[in-house]
Design a protein around this motif. Structure first.
Motif, PDB file in Angstrom:
ATOM      1  N   VAL B  11       8.181 -29.917 -33.672  1.00 56.92           N
ATOM      2  CA  VAL B  11       9.208 -29.190 -32.931  1.00 56.92           C
ATOM      3  C   VAL B  11      10.330 -30.154 -32.504  1.00 56.92           C
ATOM      4  N   PRO B  13      12.250 -33.461 -30.404  1.00 63.79           N
ATOM      5  CA  PRO B  13      12.590 -33.630 -28.985  1.00 63.79           C
ATOM      6  C   PRO B  13      13.707 -32.708 -28.502  1.00 63.79           C
ATOM      7  N   TYR B  14      14.343 -31.993 -29.402  1.00 63.48           N
ATOM      8  CA  TYR B  14      15.540 -31.236 -29.011  1.00 63.48           C
ATOM      9  C   TYR B  14      15.343 -29.728 -29.095  1.00 63.48           C
ATOM     10  N   PHE B  15      14.074 -29.282 -29.007  1.00 63.98           N
ATOM     11  CA  PHE B  15      13.814 -27.855 -29.171  1.00 63.98           C
ATOM     12  C   PHE B  15      14.474 -26.999 -28.101  1.00 63.98           C
ATOM     13  N   HIS B  16      14.816 -27.665 -26.964  1.00 59.59           N
ATOM     14  CA  HIS B  16      15.432 -26.888 -25.873  1.00 59.59           C
ATOM     15  C   HIS B  16      16.665 -26.146 -26.347  1.00 59.59           C
ATOM     16  N   ILE B  17      17.389 -26.755 -27.312  1.00 62.70           N
ATOM     17  CA  ILE B  17      18.633 -26.136 -27.782  1.00 62.70           C
ATOM     18  C   ILE B  17      18.366 -24.719 -28.295  1.00 62.70           C
ATOM     19  N   GLY B  18      17.292 -24.589 -29.064  1.00 52.00           N
ATOM     20  CA  GLY B  18      17.060 -23.294 -29.690  1.00 52.00           C
ATOM     21  C   GLY B  18      16.109 -22.395 -28.939  1.00 52.00           C
ATOM     22  N   LEU B  19      15.303 -22.985 -28.058  1.00 49.88           N
ATOM     23  CA  LEU B  19      14.190 -22.205 -27.496  1.00 49.88           C
ATOM     24  C   LEU B  19      14.311 -21.910 -26.006  1.00 49.88           C
ATOM     25  N   LEU B  55       6.521 -28.688 -25.414  1.00 49.39           N
ATOM     26  CA  LEU B  55       6.787 -27.255 -25.305  1.00 49.39           C
ATOM     27  C   LEU B  55       5.443 -26.547 -25.165  1.00 49.39           C
TER      28      LEU B  55
END
Lengths: 778, 181
Positions: B11, B13-19, B55
């Protein structure tokens, strides 16, 4: 692309290019050298020797051997990996009428010593690598020298070429699938005829380059590759040993046109990462002994090699049948009786007989008998075994075969590899193949073990593919799905490796002698409860329990620990996962509706004051499950870096610019066909700190839910042709190269919008359920 | 027809962008019936270092032991990214018991799916509740060796009655039990 329309001179004309050879080794070399001593003959390492230079090398070696007193009928062991010197010394010995006794360079001193003693060798020729073992094995008597010492200048007069066609030129100890090696004796004329037979078999041309990756201590490399190359006046590209990663570069480096493989090599190459493949290699002909139809298909399609010729022979009777080069081909067959380029020459004759030696009709299975002018002279110093090998002048192969109405032969089993169980004759080879085709299995070998009932039980020894967890139940379930009940092994032993013959076949006789094998075996009929599906679950489920999902195919998903990806080292679980059934909890999952996903959220280029920088793309595909059914109305979330390779994230320290018009996130629901589509810009590659000069290939992150907790998937989509893919530890984390390649999107001109955006297709497969009892019915 | 499931990838380190649009640390709103609980813990790597880029996703039944379907007010799904100290915290209701295999009943539990940089595929685990007699007959806990079961059972906080403490240890001696599903 490879030009497959190579000029084809008929084999008989190829042989007619050269003066007569007198059916001796030296005569053959002399004949082929005479036509053009400057032509290239032998490529080894970085060296390419012409015919003339090679003849001079061999003559020099013959001189030193003669100086050392080696003469007619003397046995000289060569304990060495493949090299140009090895090839040259064979001809040097032939000139003297002496006999080559090749010994596997990896043998222990005891193994080698048994052969050296039995052959009563006059000399042992070795290399730096084998010298220590050779000295231990040889004891006091013979002369021991390194091969390179024979290539030094000598003032001794050159010995005459006295080797005759009927002089023994080789004693090759067969690895034997039976026990103690037997020394197979061949005449000089055998080598010459085997080479000519190979010219016929592979339509060899004078400008062919035969790549030899098999060991010269085996008949295939010595009589087919070397013999064929010399007989055709072609070139030989010699590898010291087979290297999976080095195979294609070597073939391409020397523009080899032909190669001999065995099943193990075919399987290895078919399974290797395709990044090692060198498109535009020059190989057009492969001789396989044997190749399965599946491997042949991969060589034809993936490796673009038009001619895959299967054949059959033994050390005692080299090259007795093969698929005809110009067809017709019978996939899975050993081919028809081999022919000499001169059709008037009597060559291989074959019969299929029953236990009493009576000829069997087409279609019936019986033992293959062969009569060929290339037959061995006998087993060295073993008249009893020699007599037992023949029936009325026909060599009994010990192989069970059948012949079809067109004269094609089909291998059924080794006679000794037949397992008698519940009245059935079961082929161990078939079980090896079926169990070996499980994606988590590197190699399997089935043998008979005694049972309480007096008949045989089947034990299968299995080597798991590295990094793939393999449960005994995986094997049990695989066998249940692919084998009829009598063929299913009762016992399983997971082993680190299997014993092999030097030609990479499993040495089953050694496996059978393994003490304690049965003691270590897992009885698949009474698997411990931990490994056996609980009642009502998985295989043995009751009608009231919901249908579980299929277990993931081993090798097609990454492992947790993947050292090249450094962050896994401290984060990967270190204890075994606990196998759990699929209950209602796992079989259900959250649902997202259209009200939560705005229609504009599938356009990553929208929603800002201006358009983002970068190459506009349309990405579309279908989401289906493992049974091929569309996964409808499921949420897909995507996120990505901008065109410069920068994420809009506080932790991204890459000094590429942010794009005020690009956030890099989108989401959508699949339609009724499982289809999805979104617009974005091509993400840039970006550096990361995993290793020096590490760069991630361009990718888009995908998150999908599917209908249950089990179908949840987070993955990444890549772009075709990205040069960073072979270097990326994340892309390369999955063992199965095909599984990796499915993460690469495909350019799609149909999806591409004129004057607007390129289209890439990326289809996704989520886990699917086991077939329900209803679906099992026809 | 038989296809092979697409391979998982990290996933990152930057999954926050999409999730993060669906971040949901309040799994059950005040309108949902059931016993309120808050679950807090930390997620640590093999060296005991906090993991600040994990996550965590939660899936659970309602208080009656039913899994939500489309249109239900209660979705039963939570998505919680870990914080800088590796901490996470979410509130929900204690689920009811759900049918297990072969006519059994499972003890109340949450299903968790955890992804992070350094995990090429998610780990899945379960969280059970403390002082719950049904734990003794849970068919899934029964498959876990007794010494490791406690990694799956939250502790009641000594100071806050409705707070449960449950840590996730990715690796090592005290590693949380993860399941092969």
């Amino acid at each position: 692309m490879i030009d497959i329309t190579i000029p084809q001179i008929p084999p008989q004309q190829t042989l007619a290019l050269y003066p007569p050879h007198g059916e001796t080794l030296w005569g053959l070399l002399h004949s082929r050298t005479a036509v053009g001593p400057e032509r290239p003959f032998l490529m080894f390492g970085e060296t390419c020797r012409s015919w003339g230079a090679f003849r001079d090398l061999a003559l020099g070696m013959a001189t030193i051997l003669a100086e050392r007193g080696i003469g007619p009928a003397d046995r000289v062991a060569v304990m060495a990996a493949n090299s140009d010197l090895f090839v040259a010394v064979f001809f040097a010995l032939g000139r003297l009428g002496a006999i080559l006794v090749p010994v596997n360079p990896e043998f222990s001193a005891a193994e080698a010593g048994a052969i050296l003693d039995h052959a009563e060798v006059a000399a042992v020729l070795c290399t730096l690598e084998t010298e220590a073992v050779a000295r231990l094995a040889a004891g006091e008597h013979p002369w021991i020298a390194r091969l390179e010492e024979l290539s030094e200048p000598s003032s001794f007069p050159s010995p005459a070429a006295i080797g005759q066609p009927d002089d023994t030129c080789l004693i090759m100890y067969t690895s034997g699938t039976t026990g103690f090696p037997k020394g197979v004796m061949h005449r000089q004329a055998s080598f010459v005829m085997a080479g000519e037979g190979f010219v016929e078999r592979m339509r060899l041309q004078a400008d062919d380059r035969l790549l030899c990756v098999l060991p010269l201590f085996h008949i295939n490399a010595l009589f087919y590759s070397l013999g064929g190359a010399v007989a055709a006046g072609a070139s030989l590209v010699l590898a010291a040993r087979f290297s999976a990663s080095g195979f294609w570069p070597l073939a391409a480096r020397w523009r080899a046109t032909q190669v001999n493989i065995i099943a193990a090599i075919g399987t290895i190459l078919a399974r290797r990462p395709r990044r090692e493949f060198v498109p535009g290699h020059g190989l057009v002909k492969v001789y396989g002994a044997p190749v399965t139809p599946e491997i042949a298909a991969i060589f034809t399609t993936d490796f673009a090699i038009p001619h895959i010729i299967e054949g059959y022979g033994m050390t005692e009777i080299p090259g007795v049948c093969n698929q005809p080069f110009d067809g017709p081909h019978q996939p899975g067959s050993m081919g028809r009786a081999a022919r000499h380029p001169d059709p008037s020459r009597r060559f291989a004759e074959l019969r299929v007989v029953d236990e009493d030696g009576r000829d069997l009709p087409d279609g019936a299975t019986g033992e293959l008998l062969a009569r060929t002018p290339i037959v061995m002279q006998g087993y060295y110093r073993d008249p009893e075994q020699t007599a037992a090998a023949f029936r009325d002048g026909w060599f009994a192969t010990g192989d069970l075969v059948r012949r079809d109405g067109d004269g094609f032969y089909f291998f059924v089993a080794r006679k000794k590899d037949i397992i008698r169980r519940r009245g059935e004759n079961i082929s161990g080879a078939e079980l090896d193949r079926v169990i070996g085709s499980h994606p988590g299995v590197a190699e399997a070998a089935a043998i008979a073990v005694p049972s309480d009932l007096g008949e045989d039980e089947i034990l299968v020894a299995v080597v798991a593919r590295p990094g793939v967890p393999l449960h005994p139940r995986d094997i049990r379930d695989w066998c249940a799905a692919h084998l009829s009940p009598p063929k299913r092994p009762r016992f399983l032993v997971l082993v680190a490796e299997l014993p092999h013959t030097p030609t990479h076949r499993v040495a089953k006789f050694r496996l059978k002698q393994e003490p304690g094998l049965l003691g270590e075996a897992i009885d698949l009929d009474t698997l411990p409860a931990e490994d056996k599906p609980a009642p009502g679950l998985l295989g043995g489920r009751s009608m009231t329990d919901p249908t579980p999902y299929r277990r993931l195919v081993p090798g097609t998903q990454p492992d947790y620990l993947h050292r090249p990806y450094a962050s896994t080292v401290k984060r990967a679980p270190s204890r075994a996962l606990v196998l759990a059934p699929h209950t209602l909890s796992e079989l259900s999952g959250p649902v997202f509706g259209p009200d939560e996903v705005g229609s504009g959220e599938s356009d990553l280029t929208a929603g800002h004051a201006g358009a983002p920088l970068g190459e506009r793309l349309i990405i579309a595909g279908r989401v289906v499950d493992e049974t091929g059914r569309p996964v409808r109305n499921t949420l897909i979330e995507v996120w990505q870096a901008n065109a410069a390779g920068r994420y809009r994230h506080k932790n991204d320290g890459h000094d590429a610019p942010l794009d005020p018009n690009f956030t890099g996130c989108g989401r959508m629901l699949t339609d009724d066909e499982g289809g999805y589509r979104f617009q974005t810009i091509r993400p840039g590659a970006y550096p990361w700190r995993n290793h020096p000069n590490a760069w991630r290939p361009a990718h888009i992150h995908f998150s999908l839910f599917g209908p249950s907790f089990l179908t949840r998937l987070v993955t990444q989509m890549y772009f075709p042709g990205d040069p960073l893919l072979p270097l990326d530890p994340i892309f390369n984390c999955t063992a199965d190269p095909a599984a990796r390649d499915r993460l690469i999107s495909v350019f799609d001109i149909g999806l591409t919008q004129p004057d607007h955006a390129l289209g890439f297709r990326f289809d996704i497969v989520l886990r699917g359920r086991e077939a329900t009892p209803m679906e099992d019915r026809p | 027809m038989s296809l092979v499931a697409t391979a998982s990838q990290t996933v990152g380190p930057y999954f926050h962008i999409g999730l993060s649009w669906a971040d949901n640390a309040a799994i059950a709103g005040p309108e949902v019936a059931g016993q309120r609980v808050t679950i807090a813990g930390r997620i640590l790597d093999g060296d005991g270092q906090p993991i600040n880029d994990a996550l965590i996703e939660v899936w659970q039944a309602d208080s009656q032991g039913h899994y939500p379907e489309a249109g239900d007010g209660f979705r039963g799904f939570g998505r919680i990214p870990s914080g800088d100290d590796g901490g996470f915290r979410f509130s929900t209701i204690k689920p009811g018991r759900v049918a297990g295999p072969g006519g059994t009943l499972q003890a109340p539990h949450l299903l968790l799916s955890i992804g992070m940089r350094g995990l090429l595929k998610r780990v899945t685990t379960r969280m059970y509740f403390p002082d719950e007699p049904a734990n003794a007959e849970d068919p899934i806990l029964a498959r876990v060796e007794p010494a490791r079961r406690r990694t799956l059972i939250a502790r009641a906080s000594p100071s806050e009655p409705a707070l449960l403490i449950w840590n996730v240890i990715m690796q090592g001696e005290t590693e949380t039990v993860f399941f092969d599903l």
